[in-house]
Scaffold this motif. Structure first.
Motif: not given
Length: 111
Positions: A23-34, A75-80, A91-99
């Motif tokens: 996820v962090n490889a995309d320059e437009d995305w920032h992820a933290v993990g738990f 409520p507006e959060i996308e959950i994958i 990447k496809c799952e993320i792009l579908e969620a964004l769409e």
């Protein structure tokens, strides 16, 4: 442009690290993990996020509870739910969620 903010939750540490790297490889995305649900919830309450990515190792009942919590807080959060399949599928799952999110916002504006 603001980076999209991700929270990744998973119990399998090596997989969690891979997902963070992808996820962090995309320059437009920032992820933290738990790997701990309570720590993830605390972070979630303090930050406005775009996507929650659920990964392997979370028990079914706990997953339902955490999804309910995330949707109640933002409520507006996308959950994958991503349980494998490689970086292309992720990447496809993320792009579908964004769409889905884009379409939902568009329909809200038109209403």
């Amino acid at each position: 442009m603001k980076k999209l903010e991700f929270l990744i939750l998973g119990k399998n540490e090596p997989i969690l690290e891979i997902l963070l790297r992808l996820v962090n490889a995309d320059e437009d995305w920032h992820a933290v993990g738990f790997s701990d649900e309570e720590t993830a919830k605390d972070y979630f309450k303090q930050n406005l996020l775009d996507i929650v990515l659920l990964s392997s190792g979370i028990e079914a009942e706990s997953e339902k509870d955490i999804q309910y919590f995330f949707k109640a807080e933002q409520p507006e959060i996308e959950i994958i739910e991503h349980y494998g399949g490689g970086s292309g599928l992720l990447k496809c799952e993320i792009l579908e969620a964004l769409e889905r999110r884009r379409k939902r916002k568009l329909s809200e504006k038109q209403a």
